[in-house]
Scaffold this active site. Structure first.
Site, PDB file in Angstrom:
ATOM      1  N   GLY A 155       8.598  22.594  -5.495  1.00 42.09           N
ATOM      2  CA  GLY A 155       8.651  23.928  -6.092  1.00 42.09           C
ATOM      3  C   GLY A 155       7.984  24.994  -5.226  1.00 42.09           C
ATOM      4  O   GLY A 155       7.536  26.006  -5.734  1.00 42.09           O
ATOM      5  N   GLY A 156       7.928  24.755  -3.927  1.00 41.10           N
ATOM      6  CA  GLY A 156       7.367  25.773  -3.035  1.00 41.10           C
ATOM      7  C   GLY A 156       5.851  25.877  -3.094  1.00 41.10           C
ATOM      8  O   GLY A 156       5.262  26.729  -2.436  1.00 41.10           O
TER       9      GLY A 156
ATOM     10  N   ARG B  87      15.884  12.826  -8.620  1.00 34.76           N
ATOM     11  CA  ARG B  87      16.106  13.212 -10.019  1.00 34.76           C
ATOM     12  C   ARG B  87      17.300  14.154 -10.062  1.00 34.76           C
ATOM     13  O   ARG B  87      17.866  14.501  -9.030  1.00 34.76           O
ATOM     14  CB  ARG B  87      14.877  13.949 -10.540  1.00 34.76           C
ATOM     15  CG  ARG B  87      14.518  15.106  -9.609  1.00 34.76           C
ATOM     16  CD  ARG B  87      13.478  16.020 -10.164  1.00 34.76           C
ATOM     17  NE  ARG B  87      12.892  16.856  -9.127  1.00 34.76           N
ATOM     18  CZ  ARG B  87      13.401  17.969  -8.643  1.00 34.76           C
ATOM     19  NH1 ARG B  87      14.567  18.419  -9.102  1.00 34.76           N
ATOM     20  NH2 ARG B  87      12.809  18.671  -7.702  1.00 34.76           N
TER      21      ARG B  87
ATOM     22  N   GLU C 274      17.914  17.185   0.655  1.00 29.46           N
ATOM     23  CA  GLU C 274      17.846  18.586   1.080  1.00 29.46           C
ATOM     24  C   GLU C 274      17.779  18.684   2.600  1.00 29.46           C
ATOM     25  O   GLU C 274      16.997  17.982   3.236  1.00 29.46           O
ATOM     26  CB  GLU C 274      16.612  19.253   0.478  1.00 29.46           C
ATOM     27  CG  GLU C 274      16.647  19.301  -1.039  1.00 29.46           C
ATOM     28  CD  GLU C 274      15.524  20.157  -1.630  1.00 29.46           C
ATOM     29  OE1 GLU C 274      15.719  20.679  -2.738  1.00 29.46           O
ATOM     30  OE2 GLU C 274      14.467  20.306  -0.990  1.00 29.46           O
TER      31      GLU C 274
ATOM     32  N   HIS D  64      19.424  26.691   3.401  1.00 27.93           N
ATOM     33  CA  HIS D  64      19.058  25.491   2.652  1.00 27.93           C
ATOM     34  C   HIS D  64      20.369  24.942   2.072  1.00 27.93           C
ATOM     35  O   HIS D  64      20.962  25.555   1.199  1.00 27.93           O
ATOM     36  CB  HIS D  64      18.072  25.855   1.532  1.00 27.93           C
ATOM     37  CG  HIS D  64      17.760  24.716   0.604  1.00 27.93           C
ATOM     38  ND1 HIS D  64      16.471  24.260   0.399  1.00 27.93           N
ATOM     39  CD2 HIS D  64      18.546  23.942  -0.163  1.00 27.93           C
ATOM     40  CE1 HIS D  64      16.504  23.242  -0.453  1.00 27.93           C
ATOM     41  NE2 HIS D  64      17.754  23.039  -0.825  1.00 27.93           N
TER      42      HIS D  64
ATOM     43  N   LYS E 197       6.224  13.535   1.280  1.00 24.97           N
ATOM     44  CA  LYS E 197       7.156  14.081   2.271  1.00 24.97           C
ATOM     45  C   LYS E 197       6.914  13.431   3.624  1.00 24.97           C
ATOM     46  O   LYS E 197       7.830  13.297   4.429  1.00 24.97           O
ATOM     47  CB  LYS E 197       6.971  15.587   2.388  1.00 24.97           C
ATOM     48  CG  LYS E 197       7.468  16.310   1.156  1.00 24.97           C
ATOM     49  CD  LYS E 197       7.480  17.817   1.340  1.00 24.97           C
ATOM     50  CE  LYS E 197       7.589  18.452  -0.036  1.00 24.97           C
ATOM     51  NZ  LYS E 197       8.423  19.612  -0.128  1.00 24.97           N
TER      52      LYS E 197
ATOM     53  N   HIS F  47       9.806  30.649  -1.636  1.00 27.77           N
ATOM     54  CA  HIS F  47      10.356  29.331  -1.306  1.00 27.77           C
ATOM     55  C   HIS F  47      10.923  28.627  -2.533  1.00 27.77           C
ATOM     56  O   HIS F  47      11.001  27.405  -2.592  1.00 27.77           O
ATOM     57  CB  HIS F  47       9.306  28.427  -0.648  1.00 27.77           C
ATOM     58  CG  HIS F  47       8.880  28.927   0.691  1.00 27.77           C
ATOM     59  ND1 HIS F  47       9.753  29.059   1.749  1.00 27.77           N
ATOM     60  CD2 HIS F  47       7.682  29.359   1.137  1.00 27.77           C
ATOM     61  CE1 HIS F  47       9.097  29.543   2.786  1.00 27.77           C
ATOM     62  NE2 HIS F  47       7.842  29.738   2.443  1.00 27.77           N
TER      63      HIS F  47
ATOM     64  N   LYS G 140       2.893  22.345   4.861  1.00 27.06           N
ATOM     65  CA  LYS G 140       3.557  21.889   3.642  1.00 27.06           C
ATOM     66  C   LYS G 140       2.733  20.804   2.989  1.00 27.06           C
ATOM     67  O   LYS G 140       2.277  19.892   3.676  1.00 27.06           O
ATOM     68  CB  LYS G 140       4.876  21.236   4.012  1.00 27.06           C
ATOM     69  CG  LYS G 140       6.100  21.966   3.615  1.00 27.06           C
ATOM     70  CD  LYS G 140       7.297  21.090   3.900  1.00 27.06           C
ATOM     71  CE  LYS G 140       8.503  21.951   4.157  1.00 27.06           C
ATOM     72  NZ  LYS G 140       9.703  21.162   4.341  1.00 27.06           N
TER      73      LYS G 140
HETATM   74  P1  ADP Z   1       9.494  22.128  -2.051  1.00 29.19           P
HETATM   75  O1  ADP Z   1       9.557  20.653  -2.230  1.00 29.19           O
HETATM   76  O2  ADP Z   1       8.129  22.684  -2.341  1.00 29.19           O
HETATM   77  O3  ADP Z   1      10.588  22.867  -2.713  1.00 29.19           O
HETATM   78  P2  ADP Z   1      10.865  22.062   0.496  1.00 29.19           P
HETATM   79  O4  ADP Z   1      10.395  21.185   1.573  1.00 29.19           O
HETATM   80  O5  ADP Z   1      12.047  21.620  -0.294  1.00 29.19           O
HETATM   81  O6  ADP Z   1       9.645  22.374  -0.482  1.00 29.19           O
HETATM   82  O7  ADP Z   1      11.152  23.500   1.083  1.00 29.19           O
HETATM   83  C1  ADP Z   1      11.459  24.594   0.257  1.00 29.19           C
HETATM   84  C2  ADP Z   1      12.024  25.734   1.057  1.00 29.19           C
HETATM   85  O8  ADP Z   1      11.125  26.140   2.085  1.00 29.19           O
HETATM   86  C3  ADP Z   1      13.293  25.418   1.803  1.00 29.19           C
HETATM   87  O9  ADP Z   1      14.408  25.577   0.984  1.00 29.19           O
HETATM   88  C4  ADP Z   1      13.272  26.422   2.937  1.00 29.19           C
HETATM   89  O10 ADP Z   1      13.670  27.700   2.476  1.00 29.19           O
HETATM   90  C5  ADP Z   1      11.816  26.536   3.266  1.00 29.19           C
HETATM   91  N1  ADP Z   1      11.473  25.625   4.364  1.00 29.19           N
HETATM   92  C6  ADP Z   1      11.012  24.369   4.265  1.00 29.19           C
HETATM   93  N2  ADP Z   1      10.780  23.831   5.481  1.00 29.19           N
HETATM   94  C7  ADP Z   1      11.080  24.785   6.387  1.00 29.19           C
HETATM   95  C8  ADP Z   1      11.045  24.859   7.814  1.00 29.19           C
HETATM   96  N3  ADP Z   1      10.601  23.856   8.569  1.00 29.19           N
HETATM   97  N4  ADP Z   1      11.437  26.008   8.407  1.00 29.19           N
HETATM   98  C9  ADP Z   1      11.865  27.045   7.669  1.00 29.19           C
HETATM   99  N5  ADP Z   1      11.928  27.041   6.324  1.00 29.19           N
HETATM  100  C10 ADP Z   1      11.537  25.935   5.683  1.00 29.19           C
END
Ligand code: ADP
Length: 668
Positions: free
Chosen positions: A164-165, A292, A275, A208, A116, A235, A158
């Site tokens: 997957g959160g 993917r 995303e 999102h 990321k 998430h 993160k």
């Molecule tokens: P993953 O790859 O683990 O799914 P993501 O980066 O896609 O993680 O984020 C998953 C979810 O987390 C997002 O859909 C959103 O709901 C929340 N999220 C991610 N980054 C932020 C942020 N900076 N502020 C608020 N919510 C966030």
């Protein structure tokens, strides 16, 4: 086009890919682990190759074995589905080296988006807007903390390798930073073998919204509009829809072209998803690109009328994109609800168990069910606990949502706990109908969504009692037929006694509450009628049972239910609700109490990570007692009440089986 492909995945996505391949006349090869020998995807494929033991690291994640299976069967290409090897650059490269086509983007694109942190640097260069944050190399705690402090709280930690959160923690104030960082790193190391962290400004009410993109190797790139995936728990997405409510053509075009810029910046090919977080003021920020097919791709298929797996196959075979941007149009509205084996009442903890009864709604042009399991299958600890995806479509959001609610009512599963009732409550809530979406939706509307199903006890309990007496007399009749002497008094399974009223008593548990029911049989010329008393009410009932269909007349109200019966439990599915009953022999009333006894049990197989309380110490209700790791996620076991922790039975690092008692806990 290919003549034969291998699908390096399992469950619903393997089945979904096989369906399209079959429609295109392409042969299919499945791979399977020990646990999946009898799985649906294995049955559906033309050929199947065993690749190892149940644990995915020994089977579905073994790229070498998957490639060997492709060579053995002569498959020309491999579709990785999502998860497992789908974003594994090493595997993608190995495919190329062995002359097998990887149905996905080129290695370079996977590598570019694999971290990321690195992805953000590329996107900044391509003028794609980013969430403010730190994505640098220096991972020392002091540096991460300094960035968090200057950015101002709340921040989001993160995992750079995340997905997957997992490996994600919100930090609301400086004092929580250290503990949150440790937990996020631990979870990330565990799930991805890497604990690099990003620090991002945490947006408090974003949506999102993600864009589906597609590119071919001839320089064409399009976006197939957006999906709103704001409704999440842990998430992780739970209900997705397309198009995004309230989206304007201008914003769609702006987000779409930013997504295409992102894809072009890494020489993308095939299906990808960019995303974004969409803020209340219409600003949007790049979050990540998934290289993917996404779980939620069906909603895009429903509104665009395209088969994205077909597009993937065509692009991988070197063809140009089937359609250009101006030929793509949105028609109607679609929802997807993810049906999981999990317990919403218990922090959405995954559950495992058998699918004793499984009856999805009928498919139609409005209802699509993507599933990889059948009745009798088991949701095991080894894989993702998703049972199915329920997708509905109609001309507009309101109608598509109505169909979703209806199809959820018709989705019948027993044997394990699912989130179906929860999804139904969510889908029918005022706020969801009004599309008041943001990623905090579930927390914000907790009260409206988490109410228990509303039972109409005055009708539901007599229905259950009627089922039990009819089932008994059916069994009696069967015994009589088998025994040769139809008049033997031993075949009467009712409660008939000389000179006593013909009375039977049942004790049933419906969602944690025990109900005592009395049934008096009133035999009339026309047949049997029953007087049923429970909870201080009396009703008259009669009915019939044939196969799994129960027909009932309860005080003149006619209804029909489907019955799924197992040892000491049974479920009745009426038109609009699922009634899961547990039988209690009246004399063993204590059984109900035992469930809430003094020990706290492991909800599933897993490993103890840390103890949060000390033996002999006092805790208050909901305070964390220990953290265990299962299905690659950390779960906190909390105190059910104020009380004393007498003793922990396990120490960090120890493996525990689901169901064993972890803590000796004495509630006040
Ligand atoms: P993953 O790859 O683990 O799914 P993501 O980066 O896609 O993680 O984020 C998953 C979810 O987390 C997002 O859909 C959103 O709901 C929340 N999220 C991610 N980054 C932020 C942020 N900076 N502020 C608020 N919510 C966030």
């Amino acid at each position: 086009m290919f003549t034969k492909i291998l699908i390096a995945n399992r469950g619903e996505i393997a089945c979904r890919v096989i369906r399209t391949a079959r429609r295109l006349g392409i042969g299919t090869v499945a791979v399977y682990s020990d646990a999946d020998r009898h799985a649906l995807h294995v049955d559906m494929a033309d050929e199947a190759v065993h690749i190892g033991p149940a644990a995915s690291r020994d089977s579905y994640l073994r790229g070498d074995r998957v490639l060997a299976a492709a060579r053995q069967t002569g498959a020309e290409a491999i579709h990785p589905g999502y998860g497992f090897l789908s974003e594994n650059a090493g595997f993608c490269r190995a495919c190329g080296d062995s002359g097998v086509v990887f149905i996905g983007p080129p290695v370079g694109a996977i590598e570019a988006m694999g971290s990321k942190a690195a992805a953000k640097n590329i996107m900044a260069d391509a003028r794609v807007p980013l969430v403010p944050g730190y994505h640098g190399e220096d991972q020392s705690e002091s540096v991460l903390r300094r960035h968090a402090d200057t950015m101002g709280y709340p921040v989001l930690l993160k995992a750079a390798a995340g997905g997957g959160g997992k490996g994600m923690r919100q930090v609301w104030e400086a004092a929580e930073f250290e503990q949150a960082l440790a937990a996020a790193k631990r979870e990330s190391l565990n799930a991805f073998g890497d604990d690099h962290m990003l620090v991002e400004k945490y947006l408090t009410r974003p949506r999102h919204v993600e864009i589906q993109v597609f590119c071919d190797r001839h320089g064409n790139a399009v976006y197939l509009f957006e999906r709103d995936c704001s409704v999440q728990r842990r998430h992780q997405k739970i209900i997705e829809e397309a198009p995004a409510p309230g989206m304007t053509p201008e914003l769609r075009a702006a987000m779409g072209s930013a997504a295409v810029r992102a894809a072009r910046a890494i020489d993308y090919e095939g299906a990808g998803t960019v995303e974004f977080l969409l803020d209340g003021d219409g600003s949007f920020y790049f979050m990540e690109m998934n290289t993917r097919l996404q779980v939620e791709h069906p909603v895009t298929e429903m509104i665009s009328g395209q088969d994205l797996v077909e597009w993937q196959l065509r692009v991988a075979a070197g063809e140009t994109l089937p359609l250009g941007q101006e030929q793509l149009q949105i028609r109607g509205h679609a929802f997807e609800a993810r049906i999981y084996a999990e317990d919403p009442q218990n922090d959405f903890l995954p559950v495992t168990g058998p699918l004793l009864f499984l009856q999805p709604p009928d498919g139609s042009q409005h209802v699509r069910v993507d599933s990889g399991v059948r009745q009798g299958d088991e949701v095991s600890v080894y894989y993702d606990p998703m049972i199915a995806k329920l997708i509905t479509w109609d001309e507009d959001r309101e109608r598509a949502l109505q169909r979703l609610a209806r199809a959820l009512q018709e989705y019948r599963i027993s044997g394990l706990t699912t989130n179906i009732d929860f999804l139904y409550n969510l889908a029918t809530s005022e706020a969801f109908r009004a599309a008041q979406l943001d990623t905090g939706f579930i927390d914000k509307h907790r009260a409206a969504i988490f109410h228990d199903s509303q039972y109409e006890l005055a009708r539901d309990l007599p229905l259950a009692a009627l089922y039990l007496v009819l089932e008994q007399s059916r069994r009696g009749a069967e015994l009589a037929r088998a025994g040769g002497d139809p008049w033997s008094p031993w075949h009467h399974t009712d409660a008939w006694r000389v000179n006593e009223p013909n009375l039977q008593r049942f004790s049933l548990i419906l969602r944690d509450r025990q109900h005592d029911i009395e049934v008096e049989q009133l035999t009339t010329v026309a047949g049997s009628r029953y007087l049923i008393s429970c909870d201080g009410q009396q009703v008259h009932a009669e009915g019939s049972l044939s196969g799994t269909t129960l027909r009932a007349n309860i005080d003149g109200y006619l209804l029909r239910a489907t019955v799924a019966a197992h040892d000491d439990s049974f479920s009745l599915y009426t038109q609009d609700r699922a009634l899961p009953f547990k039988r209690v022999a009246p004399d063993y009333g204590e059984e109900a109490e035992q469930a809430g006894g003094s020990g706290l049990a492991a909800p599933m197989n897993g490993t103890i990570v840390t103890l949060l309380a000390s033996a002999g110490g006092r805790v208050s209700k909901d305070e964390g007692l220990l953290v265990m790791e299962a299905m690659k996620m950390e779960h906190t076991i909390r105190a059910p009440a104020d009380g004393e922790v007498v003793k922990f039975f396990f120490q960090p690092g120890e493996l525990v089986d689901g169901g064993v008692t972890l803590v000796d806990f004495k509630a006040d």
